[in-house]
Each structure stands twice: as structure tokens, then as C-alpha cells.
Design a protein around this motif. Structure first.
Motif, mmCIF file in Angstrom:
data_model
loop_
_atom_site.group_PDB
_atom_site.id
_atom_site.type_symbol
_atom_site.label_atom_id
_atom_site.label_comp_id
_atom_site.label_asym_id
_atom_site.label_seq_id
_atom_site.Cartn_x
_atom_site.Cartn_y
_atom_site.Cartn_z
ATOM 1 N N PRO A 67 27.831 31.050 52.783
ATOM 2 C CA PRO A 67 29.142 30.920 53.423
ATOM 3 C C PRO A 67 29.194 29.801 54.465
ATOM 4 C CG PRO A 67 27.988 32.844 54.256
ATOM 5 C CD PRO A 67 27.167 32.309 53.115
ATOM 6 N N ASP A 68 28.035 29.305 54.882
ATOM 7 C CA ASP A 68 28.010 28.170 55.805
ATOM 8 C C ASP A 68 28.384 26.872 55.100
ATOM 9 O OD1 ASP A 68 25.589 28.596 54.344
ATOM 10 O OD2 ASP A 68 24.543 27.195 55.664
ATOM 11 N N LEU A 69 28.156 26.807 53.774
ATOM 12 C CA LEU A 69 28.415 25.581 53.011
ATOM 13 C C LEU A 69 29.629 25.662 52.098
ATOM 14 C CD1 LEU A 69 24.775 24.640 51.930
ATOM 15 C CD2 LEU A 69 26.099 23.775 53.880
ATOM 16 N N LEU A 70 30.016 26.865 51.687
ATOM 17 C CA LEU A 70 31.100 27.034 50.718
ATOM 18 C C LEU A 70 32.120 28.041 51.226
ATOM 19 C CD1 LEU A 70 28.855 27.246 47.541
ATOM 20 C CD2 LEU A 70 30.236 25.280 48.258
ATOM 21 N N PHE A 71 33.384 27.747 50.976
ATOM 22 C CA PHE A 71 34.494 28.583 51.445
ATOM 23 C C PHE A 71 35.430 28.848 50.275
ATOM 24 C CE2 PHE A 71 38.844 28.989 52.928
ATOM 25 C CZ PHE A 71 38.738 29.844 54.015
ATOM 26 N N CYS A 72 35.918 30.073 50.185
ATOM 27 C CA CYS A 72 36.948 30.375 49.192
ATOM 28 C C CYS A 72 37.737 31.601 49.652
ATOM 29 C CB CYS A 72 36.344 30.616 47.812
ATOM 30 S SG CYS A 72 37.579 30.652 46.497
ATOM 31 N N ARG A 73 39.052 31.492 49.538
ATOM 32 C CA ARG A 73 39.952 32.613 49.807
ATOM 33 C C ARG A 73 40.989 32.662 48.699
ATOM 34 N NH1 ARG A 73 36.431 33.174 52.727
ATOM 35 N NH2 ARG A 73 36.380 33.682 54.943
ATOM 36 N N VAL A 74 41.391 33.870 48.359
ATOM 37 C CA VAL A 74 42.478 34.059 47.407
ATOM 38 C C VAL A 74 43.635 34.734 48.123
ATOM 39 C CG1 VAL A 74 40.989 34.145 45.361
ATOM 40 C CG2 VAL A 74 41.583 36.270 46.564
ATOM 41 N N VAL A 75 44.822 34.517 47.588
ATOM 42 C CA VAL A 75 46.023 35.167 48.088
ATOM 43 C C VAL A 75 46.439 36.176 47.030
ATOM 44 C CG1 VAL A 75 48.417 34.881 48.791
ATOM 45 C CG2 VAL A 75 46.755 33.062 49.239
ATOM 46 N N ARG A 76 46.636 37.414 47.474
ATOM 47 C CA ARG A 76 47.069 38.466 46.560
ATOM 48 C C ARG A 76 48.470 38.931 46.922
ATOM 49 N NH1 ARG A 76 42.537 39.838 43.876
ATOM 50 N NH2 ARG A 76 40.612 39.609 45.046
ATOM 51 N N SER A 77 49.243 39.172 45.878
ATOM 52 C CA SER A 77 50.515 39.860 45.985
ATOM 53 C C SER A 77 50.311 41.144 45.191
ATOM 54 C CB SER A 77 51.643 39.019 45.385
ATOM 55 O OG SER A 77 52.836 39.764 45.356
ATOM 56 N N GLY A 78 50.073 42.230 45.902
ATOM 57 C CA GLY A 78 49.646 43.451 45.213
ATOM 58 C C GLY A 78 48.265 43.211 44.631
ATOM 59 N N THR A 79 48.141 43.344 43.314
ATOM 60 C CA THR A 79 46.848 43.112 42.666
ATOM 61 C C THR A 79 46.758 41.725 42.030
ATOM 62 O OG1 THR A 79 47.636 44.105 40.605
ATOM 63 C CG2 THR A 79 46.515 45.566 42.178
ATOM 64 N N GLU A 80 47.873 40.984 42.015
ATOM 65 C CA GLU A 80 47.900 39.668 41.373
ATOM 66 C C GLU A 80 47.448 38.575 42.333
ATOM 67 O OE1 GLU A 80 50.957 36.582 39.124
ATOM 68 O OE2 GLU A 80 51.780 38.291 40.214
ATOM 69 N N VAL A 81 46.549 37.698 41.867
ATOM 70 C CA VAL A 81 46.132 36.532 42.644
ATOM 71 C C VAL A 81 47.197 35.448 42.439
ATOM 72 C CG1 VAL A 81 44.375 34.749 42.969
ATOM 73 C CG2 VAL A 81 43.688 37.097 42.450
ATOM 74 N N VAL A 82 47.795 34.981 43.555
ATOM 75 C CA VAL A 82 48.875 33.992 43.479
ATOM 76 C C VAL A 82 48.530 32.691 44.204
ATOM 77 C CG1 VAL A 82 50.678 35.743 43.171
ATOM 78 C CG2 VAL A 82 50.082 34.972 45.487
ATOM 79 N N GLY A 83 47.326 32.610 44.757
ATOM 80 C CA GLY A 83 46.922 31.390 45.440
ATOM 81 C C GLY A 83 45.431 31.368 45.691
ATOM 82 N N VAL A 84 44.922 30.175 45.977
ATOM 83 C CA VAL A 84 43.496 30.007 46.246
ATOM 84 C C VAL A 84 43.296 28.780 47.133
ATOM 85 C CG1 VAL A 84 43.091 28.605 44.151
ATOM 86 C CG2 VAL A 84 41.199 29.896 45.162
ATOM 87 N N LEU A 85 42.308 28.841 47.987
ATOM 88 C CA LEU A 85 41.878 27.703 48.800
ATOM 89 C C LEU A 85 40.362 27.736 48.873
ATOM 90 C CD1 LEU A 85 42.067 25.335 50.802
ATOM 91 C CD2 LEU A 85 42.528 26.986 52.601
ATOM 92 N N CYS A 86 39.740 26.612 48.513
ATOM 93 C CA CYS A 86 38.282 26.510 48.562
ATOM 94 C C CYS A 86 37.892 25.259 49.340
ATOM 95 C CB CYS A 86 37.701 26.430 47.150
ATOM 96 S SG CYS A 86 38.046 27.885 46.145
#
Length: 176
Positions: A67-86
Motif C-alpha cells: 500500500p506504500d507503492l500502490l493505491f486503488c479505490r472503488v466507488v460503489r452505488s449499493g453493490t455496483e462498482v461505478v468508479g475507480v481511482l488507482c
């Protein structure tokens, strides 16, 4: 609508590739640049394959181990993934990919993802590529302190990208 931002789970690997392909199809068609659905599917259709899911699974695992070198987050609307940032940290911090489906835009999730990303990046300068004609994204990044450098690339000979950077915060504070 309520949106949750969190680290991706291993089972998200199967949906992240199709999500990125869908975002590309919503964002990048441009007649003047010669970019249409067929071109996008030719150059990014592998996102939505089993191999694409395997690459995401590997990346998600790597973010958990480093986690010091790589980052990732997802955005959920309920159970559906609607976004990502890495992002990645090496000699500098690189932002991308960052995508949010049209249906979730304008709800503040991009701003919320950037707050988390800036906290992870700390006081490091941040670099990214953005498609030149994606004016909404260019304005979004400018609002978050990025500026164009003049560096350009034509990705796969067609997609006109510009480099943007965000210098280390002068006050040493990582936030917005």
C-alpha cells in the motif's frame, strides 16, 4: 443516491475491466480524432476479458501487499462498482486510471476520491495523462491543483493526451 468509496475486493477484479471499457465508451468517442466504438473496442476491449480480470486481480493483491507503492479505490452505488481511482509511487506519484460512470458524475465522488488519493500521495508531486478533448476532466484536475506541462502524446497514434502535474503542496499539507 449514496456512494461508498473503499479499497477494492478480490472479487471486484471481474467488474473493473468492463467498468473501464464502459467508461471509455462513454468518454472518448470523438469524430474529429477518428475515435469511435470500434477503435475503442479494438484497443481497450481486453479490459473486459478473463485476462483483464486476472490483471486486475493481480493489481488488487499488489495494492494489499504494497500500500506504500500502490493505491486503488472503488466507488460503489449499493453493490455496483461505478468508479475507480488507482495510482502508483515510484520516482514520482502517478495518478490513473480514474473513471466514474456518467450516472455517478456530478455527485462529488471524484472530489472524495481525490481527497483519499492526496492523503495517500502525501507531499509528493503527482503526474497524470488526460485526454486533451476531455475538457470536463481537464477542468476537474485543474480544480484540484494540476496544471498542464506542455508535454503531449498521441496514444496508439490517435488519442491526444496532455501531461498534467500537481506540485508538492507549498505548505507541506497533502489535502486539496
Amino acid at each position: 443516491m449514496s456512494y461508498t468509496i473503499e479499497a477494492p475486493r478480490a472479487d471486484d477484479a471481474a467488474v473493473l475491466g468492463p467498468l473501464l471499457l464502459r467508461c471509455w465508451l462513454q468518454t472518448y468517442p470523438d469524430e474529429a480524432a477518428g475515435i469511435d466504438e470500434a477503435w475503442i473496442r479494438e484497443h481497450r476491449g481486453d479490459f473486459a476479458t478473463a485476462e483483464g480480470a486476472d490483471r486486475w486481480r493481480e493489481f488488487i493483491g499488489a495494492t494489499e501487499r504494497r500500500p506504500d507503492l500502490l493505491f486503488c479505490r472503488v466507488v460503489r452505488s449499493g453493490t455496483e462498482v461505478v468508479g475507480v481511482l488507482c495510482g502508483r509511487r515510484d520516482e514520482s506519484v502517478g495518478l490513473g486510471p480514474m473513471y466514474v460512470l456518467d450516472e455517478a458524475r456530478g455527485q462529488g465522488v471524484g472530489d472524495r476520491m481525490m481527497v483519499e488519493f492526496f492523503a495517500w500521495a502525501g507531499n509528493s508531486p503527482i503526474r497524470l495523462w488526460v485526454t486533451e478533448y476531455n475538457e470536463r476532466a481537464v477542468r476537474f484536475y485543474q480544480r484540484h491543483g494540476f496544471r498542464t506541462t506542455g508535454e503531449r502524446e498521441l496514444w496508439r497514434g490517435k488519442l491526444p493526451n496532455v501531461r498534467m502535474i500537481r506540485d508538492a503542496p507549498p505548505d507541506g499539507k497533502a489535502g486539496r
